[in-house]
Design an enzyme around this catalytic site. Structure first.
Site, PDB file in Angstrom:
ATOM      1  N   LYS A 102       0.844  -1.183   0.000  1.00 33.75           N
ATOM      2  CA  LYS A 102       0.000   0.000   0.000  1.00 33.75           C
ATOM      3  C   LYS A 102       0.879   1.233   0.000  1.00 33.75           C
ATOM      4  O   LYS A 102       1.983   1.146   0.521  1.00 33.75           O
ATOM      5  CB  LYS A 102      -0.948   0.031   1.208  1.00 33.75           C
ATOM      6  CG  LYS A 102      -0.384  -0.325   2.595  1.00 33.75           C
ATOM      7  CD  LYS A 102       0.776   0.404   3.181  1.00 33.75           C
ATOM      8  CE  LYS A 102       0.714   1.860   3.462  1.00 33.75           C
ATOM      9  NZ  LYS A 102       1.972   2.366   4.110  1.00 33.75           N
ATOM     10  N   TYR A 187      -4.515   4.199   6.190  1.00 31.49           N
ATOM     11  CA  TYR A 187      -5.062   3.245   7.170  1.00 31.49           C
ATOM     12  C   TYR A 187      -6.412   3.726   7.710  1.00 31.49           C
ATOM     13  O   TYR A 187      -7.301   2.918   7.960  1.00 31.49           O
ATOM     14  CB  TYR A 187      -4.079   3.033   8.330  1.00 31.49           C
ATOM     15  CG  TYR A 187      -2.923   2.142   7.967  1.00 31.49           C
ATOM     16  CD1 TYR A 187      -3.060   0.765   7.973  1.00 31.49           C
ATOM     17  CD2 TYR A 187      -1.697   2.678   7.593  1.00 31.49           C
ATOM     18  CE1 TYR A 187      -2.001  -0.065   7.625  1.00 31.49           C
ATOM     19  CE2 TYR A 187      -0.631   1.863   7.243  1.00 31.49           C
ATOM     20  CZ  TYR A 187      -0.797   0.485   7.268  1.00 31.49           C
ATOM     21  OH  TYR A 187       0.252  -0.328   6.909  1.00 31.49           O
TER      22      TYR A 187
END
Ligand code: NAD
Length: 334
Positions: A102, A187
């Site tokens: 990510k 996140y």
């Protein structure tokens, strides 16, 4: 279950690649068998430590030859953000499944191209969303799905840390694609989606910068953002490179709540709900992730929270919208 493990080559032998490799030693279904690196001394050290044969070692020039290597199933791309697009597409063209760290790419356009390339090559694309396999996180998702919190009204996600060395790639727009939002704020975005269980339809966002030297043009230091969901649920989030001890999720419903703090660090994750403390045992995130991803790639298993390219793309669309909202000061549709 397949008899043999998923055979993984890690590309990018930096801080996180090292962590994944170490965690994989405890895997039951995944094994580190290859490396891709531009640094010959690192390749040598990894070969010695993990017993990796010469024929499974590549640099960025020779990497495309991996197509002729039948002993590697998947390439795990753990390079700086801006390189993911090229590295994933090359791995797909070589006929290998890909796991990509990510953020999957710098923006949704790139992300879509990666999804398309993997589809065309008939390989799987997964994103290294390790929290999607974390036991306390999954317990909150399970409780929310069985309506234990009632109608979900609100999510708060606080994601940040104080970043050090001003010369690292994370503070270089070219390599990072942005700042805290790409790296840690993602996140809160991703967590809002799996905690609330819906996709946001709008965002608003405000950027604050206290240090223009360290956080240059295009590198965000702190962004507060809000998201609205179809049910009417709201999320309020903070992404920052300037505050420590900021790793907290709070989910509020008409009949209960869940809180996780820390919520996305390497663990142990701690948390409770209105029903009491969350007691699920800590397991090394990257070990569970790689075992579960072996099941997804080899056996077509379906994870509770998706980790495929489409999932990565959803976060990128929201990131694009948050940056647009920061620029315009307007509410932006996702
Ligand atoms: P890092 O700087 O420690 O490692 C990056 C590696 O890429 C280095 O080995 C470097 O040599 C290599 N590299 C290859 N080409 C490069 C180039 N042109 N410029 C710079 N480096 C190059 O970074 P990291 O912390 O390992 O992060 C790598 C990726 O992993 C990032 O996308 C990051 O977001 C992701 N990450 C994910 C998690 C997680 O918990 N899922 C944690 C940390 C990092």
């Amino acid at each position: 279950m397949e008899e043999r493990p998923l055979r993984v080559a890690i590309m990018g032998l930096g801080g996180y690649g090292t962590r994944v490799a170490e965690a994989m030693q405890a895997c039951k279904r995944a094994r580190l068998v290859g490396v891709v690196s531009g640094t010959p001394s690192k390749i040598k050290a990894w070969q010695a430590k993990y017993n990796i044969p010469d024929k499974n070692c590549y640099n960025y020039e020779t990497f495309d030859n991996i197509k002729d290597n039948p002993d590697i199933d998947v390439v795990y791309v753990i390079t700086p953000n801006a390189l993911h697009h090229d590295h994933v597409i090359r791995a797909a063209k070589a006929g290998k499944h890909v796991i990509c760290e990510k953020p999957m790419a710098l923006n949704a356009k790139e992300g879509q191209e990666m999804v398309d390339a993997c589809e065309q090559a008939k390989v799987k694309l997964l994103v290294g969303y390790r929290m999607h396999f974390e036991p306390k996180t999954l317990e909150v998702v399970r409780l929310r799905k069985k309506n234990a919190f009632g109608k979900i009204l609100f999510f708060q996600g606080l994601s940040g840390f104080e970043i050090g060395d001003p010369n690292q790639w994370r503070l270089n727009k070219e390599l990072a694609g942005g700042g805290s939002l790409m790296d840690i704020g993602i996140y809160a975005i991703n967590g809002a989606r799996y905690m609330v269980g819906e996709e946001p339809i709008w965002v608003t966002a405000q950027e604050t910068k206290t240090d223009k030297q360290k956080f240059k043009e295009g590198v965000d230091e702190t962004i507060q953002f809000q998201m609205g969901f179809p049910s009417g649920a709201l999320a309020s989030c903070l992404s920052t490179y300037s505050m420590n001890n900021l790793d907290r999720f709070f989910l509020n419903g008409e009949e209960g709540f869940a809180e996780l703090q820390p919520s996305t660090g390497y663990g142990p994750i701690e948390g409770r709900t209105h029903l009491g403390p969350l007691n699920q045992a800590h397991k090394t995130h990257q070990t569970i992730q790689m075992d579960e991803m072996a099941g997804i790639i080899m056996n077509g298993n379906k994870p509770v929270v998706p980790v495929d390219g489409a999932e990565g793309l959803r976060d990128l669309r929201i990131i694009d919208a948050i940056y647009r909202a920061c620029q315009s000061g307007q509410k932006v549709s996702v």
